[in-house]
Structures are given as structure tokens and as C-alpha cells.
Design a protein around this motif. Sequence first.
Motif, PDB file in Angstrom:
ATOM      1  N   HIS A  68       0.840  -1.211   0.000  1.00  0.00           N
ATOM      2  CA  HIS A  68       0.000   0.000   0.000  1.00  0.00           C
ATOM      3  C   HIS A  68       0.868   1.252   0.000  1.00  0.00           C
ATOM      4  O   HIS A  68       0.578   2.224  -0.687  1.00  0.00           O
ATOM      5  CB  HIS A  68      -0.871   0.025   1.263  1.00  0.00           C
ATOM      6  CG  HIS A  68      -2.187  -0.654   1.082  1.00  0.00           C
ATOM      7  ND1 HIS A  68      -3.377  -0.038   1.374  1.00  0.00           N
ATOM      8  CD2 HIS A  68      -2.504  -1.889   0.653  1.00  0.00           C
ATOM      9  CE1 HIS A  68      -4.369  -0.877   1.144  1.00  0.00           C
ATOM     10  NE2 HIS A  68      -3.867  -2.014   0.705  1.00  0.00           N
ATOM     11  N   LYS A 132      -2.094   7.021   8.845  1.00  0.00           N
ATOM     12  CA  LYS A 132      -3.272   7.214   7.984  1.00  0.00           C
ATOM     13  C   LYS A 132      -3.649   5.900   7.280  1.00  0.00           C
ATOM     14  O   LYS A 132      -4.824   5.563   7.140  1.00  0.00           O
ATOM     15  CB  LYS A 132      -2.957   8.295   6.942  1.00  0.00           C
ATOM     16  CG  LYS A 132      -4.175   8.863   6.288  1.00  0.00           C
ATOM     17  CD  LYS A 132      -3.822  10.020   5.397  1.00  0.00           C
ATOM     18  CE  LYS A 132      -4.984  10.371   4.502  1.00  0.00           C
ATOM     19  NZ  LYS A 132      -4.610  11.273   3.427  1.00  0.00           N
ATOM     20  N   GLU A 133      -2.624   5.148   6.885  1.00  0.00           N
ATOM     21  CA  GLU A 133      -2.879   3.909   6.143  1.00  0.00           C
ATOM     22  C   GLU A 133      -3.515   2.845   7.032  1.00  0.00           C
ATOM     23  O   GLU A 133      -4.265   1.994   6.549  1.00  0.00           O
ATOM     24  CB  GLU A 133      -1.560   3.392   5.558  1.00  0.00           C
ATOM     25  CG  GLU A 133      -1.711   2.471   4.368  1.00  0.00           C
ATOM     26  CD  GLU A 133      -2.304   3.164   3.146  1.00  0.00           C
ATOM     27  OE1 GLU A 133      -2.073   4.368   2.960  1.00  0.00           O
ATOM     28  OE2 GLU A 133      -3.027   2.488   2.391  1.00  0.00           O
ATOM     29  N   ILE A 136      -7.209   2.760   6.683  1.00  0.00           N
ATOM     30  CA  ILE A 136      -7.684   2.215   5.396  1.00  0.00           C
ATOM     31  C   ILE A 136      -7.562   0.691   5.389  1.00  0.00           C
ATOM     32  O   ILE A 136      -8.477  -0.025   4.990  1.00  0.00           O
ATOM     33  CB  ILE A 136      -6.874   2.840   4.238  1.00  0.00           C
ATOM     34  CG1 ILE A 136      -7.255   4.322   4.099  1.00  0.00           C
ATOM     35  CG2 ILE A 136      -7.108   2.106   2.929  1.00  0.00           C
ATOM     36  CD1 ILE A 136      -6.328   5.140   3.246  1.00  0.00           C
TER      37      ILE A 136
END
Lengths: 418, 415
Positions: A68, A132-133, A136
Motif C-alpha cells: 500500500h 493514515k494507512e 484504510i
Amino acid sequence: MKKKNFNNLNLDIYEEELENGLKIFVCPMNRYKIDARMTVNFGADILEFEKDGQMIKAPAGIAHFLEHKMFGKEDGTDITTIYEKNGALGNAYTDDHVTVYHFNSPVNFYDNLLALLRCVNEPYFTEENVTKEIGIIDQELKATLSEPDAIAYYVAKYNSYHYLPYKYPVIGTEDSIKQITKDNLYDVYNTFYTPSNMHLVVTGNVDPEEIVTFVRNYYKDISKREKPIIKTYNEPKQVAREKEIIHKDISNKVCFLNYKVDLSDFDISNFELQRYLNVLLLNKFSSLSGFNDITLKDENILSPVFWMLDVEDNFANFGFQAEVKNEDALLKLIEKQLTDLSISEEKLKLIKRNWINGYIINTDQVIQTSEIINGQIIKYGHVVYDALDCIRALNIQKAEEIFNKLDFSNKSLVIVQK
Amino acid sequence: MDYIKKEKKNYNLYIMKTNDFKVVNISFVFQRKNSMEDELYRTLLKRILFLKTAKYDSLEKLSSAGAEIYNPKVFVKTQTSSIYRTFNLRAEFINEKYTEDGMNKSNIEFIMDYFWHPFIKDDAFDKETFDLCKKNYIEELKSAKNYPEEYALDECWRSLNLYEFKLPTNEELIKILEGIDEKKLYSYYKSMFTEDSLDIFVVGDVTDDMETVIDDYIYGDFQKSVMLKPHEYTVSKVNKIKEKTDNPQSKLFLGYKMNNLTTYENEYVSLIFAMILGGGTESYLHSEARKKRSLCYYIYASCYNLFNVMIVSAGISAKNSKEVIKITEAEINRIKNGDVDDDKLTEVKQLYKNILLESKDSQMSLINNLVARVTKEADDIETRFKMVDKMSVDDIITLAGKVKLDTIFLLEGTE
């Protein structure tokens, strides 16, 4: 550059290894679409490896997390933006064994290829972009675990193994994802994203010489590094847990049965061995076998029975999944099929014909051809140029010799029910 | 690519000749006016026809016979418009040039046997096979909620009310199914020979003897085919539906209807509009809802042009549902108010043209395009290039003004 031919399929493949160890495979095809895929030999099944002479451990799901994070660059570039601006479809995936970055498009090939090379060679991780990832990926994990089939599969995999990291979901767990830091990411990146641990496959209307020159030029300042050292495990033949029931608000029970079968005793090529294991499954469980005629009639089995084979380390995983009223009925039917593994000449002939037919049809298309080439390199370490001859040479004696050595006594059953 | 049409006594045959591929593709398209029961009957038919035929009375024998002739891929694809429903028997097999002489004929006969020579006993489908198909179908309907993505889409679709009749719920479908038996299904099957139209499409290195095999096999007094046309709607108020699930993730589906579209808008502009709005990782919705605000794992917009419908779907935490709806509405309004740049349109047009170009690489795509040209009056690939090229930002802005939210379906998870 070596030119090789995929036998009887009218396909040439050009192979080159750069000074830094990156292997390149180019398959010219007269089609509009061009597909390129860069594979890193780093998947979810590696969690412990050597760094500066010491063995270190990374949280489960790190290979997928890293995949990612490889798309965002320090200068603000997002690789997917480049692909989309160039009208290409680009993406990546991680499985238990590898991480693959890929794109396909009929136009702007070299711009996209440059983006692909940047994607795997310019890491940029900060505390902020890692945090932040996590949100997700947490959503991705929740989506994956919404379906009872996926829950049953992942738990059966987990329960089948004691030590191998293969036991964890590719995406990781809710806890492990939260533990991932930018330092972990740099550790795995610096260890595994080295040219000698990667290979590039390009298929379509391209000039092999031109591609190799382009890639060589890109890599001129990136030198060869040592191959990573990965921890090995002494995994027992027995499964870690034989049965588990999980409760969820669903109507029909879903069950997954995984047989963990030791393969350490076989002295034939991986390609050949895996073909024979597939012969076993097709002969006993595909529509050619009569198994479906039986399960369809059984009132305890409420859906088609899906089966799969995955090889990890020295173990084959034979997985079976279905919706059932009563799991014992399914178990009994599968066990019955596995007690007599004999195969007739006629069935073996039909199975071989199906495979050859598959090769002919799939090598008509760019993506499928790319997948065949890449899949063989990942599974067997090289392109199996004589795949069709190998398939033709499969025989009953060898099949039965292999089948008789397989031990199906270690299994793990997971049931998801109300 | 050009094709030829041959008008036969009871059907039309469309042939597209190419020797760029190793395979031959065939498509038998049956079509009739849609009724509530059609879905059930055709789904049952799709299942029962593939388990046995008159020649092969078990799946094992049928599969072995297929493998013997190099395993043709045979399947059924169904498509509906608001008014018509198609049953498309599709197949792909290797041209005998790459296998052995006589295989083209054997493959066509094997494929046609699925429909023209099914396993029949006493003027009905075989009861045992029928009961199995019915049982499996009922179980699938019962466990539909196990697959939240498909379930939520179905529920949103149901609420959009797109047909001349009300779509039944799964519970209602099960009740109707329970009243269908092997005799009724056989009657329905027989009615297809008089009440459906039939168009046959063949793409590949087609030879005259293939046409003869088809001709010799066909019987039936089929109707003349009609064009599938998009539907017009009115939207009075937004339907809001919420259901609970014990899954951690929520599924949000927003159903939009588009009214008074021109043919050009329906065929092209709505598609490009949906791609700009939610077609990929650089779309407006993905950028705003996922990249900027991390509100969801995925968010996409898809266009269903036979229905003039666009669906926005997202995997989210329940607490974010209102915000995601707000963002979607705001992004559509933003386009409506003229805030869409030329570069974005050029990018999406290029992506669409690349997909068109790549469709020439696949015979499966070529036959899909041929079927669409005949059944929906769709343009050929070359014309599509030109039509997309001429699209302007103003076309997108005008289209955005015609998009109306009709249904909000939330399958609310535990978080």
C-alpha cells in the motif's frame, strides 16, 4: 539476452539478468494491450529475517502494508495518478508468497514502465502517512472478514499451523496492523526490495532489447545486494487445532476443511509434483469425478463444494469449503474420496487434455500469458518452457506412487454458524 | 469490424469473421418481454440444463464428454432491460486448426445439445435433477445476507423500482419457487421456442460447415427480435432504507436515476460521468472520501445504461455514512456547477478509449460488442472512439443536472 520458446504455443520469451541480479522476461505478442508486472519475492509468509546479522521480527500483514505504502512518493507523486493520467490500469497485490506490482495499457508504455520502476524503488514512509494507512487497511480487513467463507478459510489456515507465518491472513490482524511503524517498513523494504530478489515480466507488442536497455539504464546506480536470509521453522506435521466453531448471525452453516499434507519426502520437480497433486483433486473432486453428482444429491450439503490447493514450505494444503446442514456428511464424503486415490488412464487423459487446452486458450491473451509466465517463475523459480511436454508425460504409475505416499490424517475443520 | 447478417426462416445469424484468435465464440440470444416469474424460470433453467443432457445423464459423463472434445466453455449470461429479458447461451471453443479435424462440428453440437436436447422424462424435466436445482436455489436465496456486498446491491436495486412489476423479496421468491415443479419448468422451456426471439452470433475463423451444423440443429418458431431500450423514470422522494448486520463494516449503496437522456448521453456521457465521479483511484469520490478524509476503504460509481441508473457503493464505518452521502452529493453538485476540468475529462476519455482498443485483443469482447450492436443498436468500436472524442465538459455538466438520488441503502455494521 537468451531467446527461448514455450513449446508448441508460438510464444518466444527473451530472458536477461542484469548485473544487479534483476531478472527480466519479455514475451512479444501481436496485441494492443501491453502488460508489465514486477514481482518481489516477499509475501505474507515471511515475518522473521536477518538484519545487520541479527534475526528480527515484523508484525503480521507487513508485506501487504508495504505494498500500500509504495505508491506514495516523497515529492507528492502518487504512482496511481501517473497510471491514470496515462490511461493505464495499474495496481498491486500481495499474497502469501510474493508482492506483485503491475499495469497494463495499449499506450504510453515507457512512461508507465518508469512509474512501475519508481513504485518499487523509491520508498517514502513517515509516521503520519503510516498512521493514515492503518485506518484504510483496517477497513479492508473488516470487508474481508464480513463473509463467513473468508472467516472459515482464515481460521482454518491459522489453526493448521503452529509456527509458519503462513498461518496469518495476508492482510494481518486488527492488532498486528496497528503495530506496524515506519521503521518496520524500512527494515523489510531494505531487506527484500533488492533487484536480485525481484523479477520483471513484460508481455505484448514490445521490443525486448529496448526494454532491457531502458531498465538497465534505470538501474545503473542500483547495485547488487545480498539475498535476504529468512528464518526457517521446524513446523510439526500435525495441525495446531483440529476443530473450531465460530458464531455469527448467518442462515446456513459454512465450513472449511484443510488437510495439511507433508511433502518433504518427494524427489521430483516442483512443477511435476504440483501437477500430480492437482490431478488428484481433479480426479476425485471435479465435475469429471462424479463427486458433484453425489454432493448435489446430498441434502446435508447446501452449496457446491469448492476446493483449492496451496503449497507452503514443505506442506500442501488441500482445502474444501461448502455451506452445509451437517458437516459430518461432507467430511464423510471427502474422506471416502480420499481413501481410494486410484486413477484411470481415461481420466488422466481428459485431465491432461483440459490443461493443454487451457494453455492454448490462455496464451491467446496478453494478461493471461503474463500470469502464466509470472506464476511459473513464482511457483517454480523459472519459466517451465516444456510445460506441455511435462503434462503429456504425466502417467498413472507415477501418480499412484505419489498418491500412496500422501498422508491425509492431519486436518483442521472450522464451522461458522449461528 | 464488419459482420454479415443472414436472415433464416426462424432466426437471424450474425457472423464476424476473423482469424486473429485460436478460438471460436458463439452466442445464442433468446429474448422476451420481462415478467416477474422469468427471473425464476430462467435461473432454474440455467442450472438444470448444465447438469445433464439427453445424451449424458450425469454431470460426470457430461464433463467427460466436454473434456474429450477439448473442453468448450459453455455458460449462460442473462441481461434485462426494464421491459425485456435475454437468456444468452454463450460458448467458446478452440478452432479445430489447433486440435483435430471434426472438432468444430463436435463442439457446436455439444454446445447446442445443452439447449436443444436437454434431459427430459415424461414430458417434464427429470424430477430428481429439478428438485436439486430448486433446493440449491432456495438455499442461495436464504443465505443471501451472508454476502453483504451482493445483498446490499440487490436491496438497493429492488428499491429503485425499475421494472413494470414490483421485484419480489427473497422470501417472496422462495414462496413462488415452491410452487414451481419440473412440469411447469418444462412448459416454460417449451414456450421459449415460440415466445422468445432468437439471434445467433458467431465470431472467429467461421467456415460454411459451421453454419450448416447450426442450421441442421435449430428448431422452433421464434419471434422477431426487438431492441433493448433504456427506460425513463420519475423521482419524487428519496427512499431511505437501513438494515443491521453483525459484520464490522457497513455497506452503503446510493441509487441514482437519470432522466430525459439523449441517446448520446445514455450511451457515452453517463459512462464518462460515472468514471470521473467514481471510476478509479483518481476519481473525485475516491480522492475526497478515501484519500483526503480516510472515510472508507473503497468507493465506486457504476453506470447501468439500459436502466439509466448509476450506483455509488462504499465500504465504510457506520458512523461515516452521513458524511459519505454528503460528499457524494457535493461532488455531483460540484460537477453540475461547472467545476470539472478539461484535463480530467481528457484522462478519463483516454482510459475509455484504451479499454475500447484493448477489446480488439479479445474475441469474447468482440462478440459482446457484436451482440450489443444488434440487440441494443450500440455503435461499433470505431464509431465509439469518435463519439467519445467529441465529448466536452459541457456535456458532463448537463448530464450532472439530470442525476437524481432515488435510494439510500445502508447495511449497517457494528462499528
